[in-house]
Design an enzyme around this catalytic site. Structure first.
Site, mmCIF file in Angstrom:
data_model
loop_
_atom_site.group_PDB
_atom_site.id
_atom_site.type_symbol
_atom_site.label_atom_id
_atom_site.label_comp_id
_atom_site.label_asym_id
_atom_site.label_seq_id
_atom_site.Cartn_x
_atom_site.Cartn_y
_atom_site.Cartn_z
ATOM 1 N N VAL A 1 20.421 18.470 7.429
ATOM 2 C CA VAL A 1 19.932 19.842 7.323
ATOM 3 C C VAL A 1 20.180 20.373 5.916
ATOM 4 O O VAL A 1 19.501 21.311 5.471
ATOM 5 C CB VAL A 1 20.603 20.782 8.348
ATOM 6 C CG1 VAL A 1 20.225 20.393 9.767
ATOM 7 C CG2 VAL A 1 22.120 20.814 8.179
ATOM 8 N N ASP A 2 21.133 19.790 5.189
ATOM 9 C CA ASP A 2 21.489 20.291 3.863
ATOM 10 C C ASP A 2 20.418 20.031 2.810
ATOM 11 O O ASP A 2 20.431 20.654 1.752
ATOM 12 C CB ASP A 2 22.806 19.666 3.401
ATOM 13 C CG ASP A 2 23.982 20.067 4.265
ATOM 14 O OD1 ASP A 2 24.097 21.271 4.553
ATOM 15 O OD2 ASP A 2 24.769 19.196 4.660
#
Length: 412
Positions: free
Chosen positions: A142-143
């Site tokens: 998700v980063d």
């Protein structure tokens, strides 16, 4: 394919990580793999010979569709760092002994920076020893901080959830500011990279003003300037909403959450556990201005909200899983599948592979030119980059009013 395939997951989950598993499984079966194994809890579980035959759990096309819509890591995850080959050759001999026993032709690992480090070390060992197993990485985080790929599967859905939640928090805050000013601090994931926090700006639209301020970890956070900015905003409006990355730091290198002693431990990779940034800032502002303050930490909701996953994200996660199997079948090893943006209008992405040595342990940060001069917001160029990634949705399979996931009864 003539042999068997094994796939595992590592690191933090996403809303679409299982779509990559579905892509690996479907493509491996279509290309003739005899068996597709799933390692339980990544390479750490594999070392304990914990794995399953995925055909026992994915029995039909409906199961594939359910898996694509199931959050978290279906096979279980881990945060386990392989030692360097020269430090512990025995652990590599054990891994390759299990691979030989299972007649594994392709080892597929879904994860982020640390997971690509695992692929790098295993492929290097295979080259040194002349082993013919292929090792391919599938991007996930998700980063959105993996190098070389345009973006990572998992980011688009998290960005969509953050933007949606930001709009809803703003709407809620406006309803509760009749008699007293209020400041709301949203704490969003992001240790060193601000891709997720920047996505809060997507809330700015025809029906919403969006957050007032956004702070990313790429730039030093100045507490005094922040308080001054809040004071100026409170003179103009009743409700102020700020989005901050959990990893913002002050000039001396301390995380803001460390100012209130919010860090208590580190993970197996030596990363400090971050929490409490929003709480610290909200308390500070309440004391400074006498206003209402609220700290909202989105936490794991950002990565688990499959009910709000992006169709683009789910499809691309499935696509990179399949591309990894194809690459291994065609002889590639020591590589990670990447997404290459072909067009913005209409949006199109293609897959390619890159040497994993150029990916592992390298962080992609938000470019300075995509942050405004003051360091308090992201630019339109940033938003143009993100918007295509949050488009569309997959309707959950609903049972008795709730989304159905693919599940297993085994105590994995």
């Amino acid at each position: 394919m003539k042999g068997n395939v094994i796939v595992g997951q590592s690191g933090g989950p996403t809303a679409v990580i299982n779509s990559s598993i579905a892509g690996v499984y479907r493509t491996a079966i279509d290309r003739g793999a005899k068996k597709v194994y799933g390692m339980l809890h990544g390479i750490q579980g594999f070392l304990d010979e914990k794995y399953v035959d995925l055909s026992d759990h994915i029995r039909n096309d409906l199961d594939v569709e359910l898996l694509k819509r199931t959050p978290s890591a279906y096979l279980g995850s881990c945060r386990f760092k392989l030692p360097e080959i020269h430090e512990d050759r025995d652990i590599y001999e054990k891994i390759f002994g299990i691979l030989d026993k299972l007649e594994i032709e392709a080892f597929i690992y879904v994860g982020g920076n640390d997971s690509m480090d695992t692929i790098k070390k295993l492929s290097d060992y295979a080259i040194v020893t002349g082993h013919d197993c292929k090792f391919v990485g599938v991007p996930k985080t998700v980063d959105n901080d993996l190098a070389l790929t345009d973006h990572t599967p998992g980011y688009g859905s998290a960005a969509k959830y953050i933007a949606t939640s930001t709009k809803e928090v703003i709407r809620d805050g406006l309803a509760l500011t009749y008699d007293k000013e209020q400041v709301i601090i949203l704490e969003i994931m992001g240790r060193n990279a601000g891709w997720l926090t920047g996505a809060a700006a997507l809330a700015r639209s025809e029906d919403c003003d969006g957050p007032d301020l956004i702070y990313l970890p790429e730039l030093t956070f100045d507490v005094d300037k922040f308080k001054k900015k809040i004071g100026e905003l409170l003179e103009k409006k009743k409700c102020v909403v700020v989005a901050v990355s959990e990893g913002i730091k002050v000039a001396d290198g301390r995380y803001v959450c460390e100012l209130s002693e919010g860090i208590n431990s580190v993970d197996p990779f030596g990363h400090k556990q971050l929490t409490g940034t929003a709480s610290y800032l909200a308390g500070m502002l309440a004391a400074e201005f006498g206003c209402k303050s609220r700290a909202i930490e989105l936490s794991t909701l950002q990565r688990s909200a499959s009910h709000l996953a992006s169709r683009v994200d789910i499809n691309e996660a499935f696509q990179v899983g399949g591309a990894a199997v194809k690459a291994a079948d065609e002889g590639e090893t020591g590589v990670m599948v990447i997404l290459e943006r072909v067009s913005d209008d209409p949006y199109q992405c293609a897959t390619a592979v890159k040497n994993v040595h150029k990916v592992s342990n390298v962080e992609k940060l938000v470019a300075r030119k995509w942050i405004n001069k003051e360091g308090t917001y992201v630019t339109e160029e940033f938003l143009d980059y993100v918007r295509p990634l949050i488009q569309g949705d997959y309707s959950p399979v609903m049972v008795e009013g709730l989304p159905r996931h693919l599940y297993h009864n085994n105590k994995w």
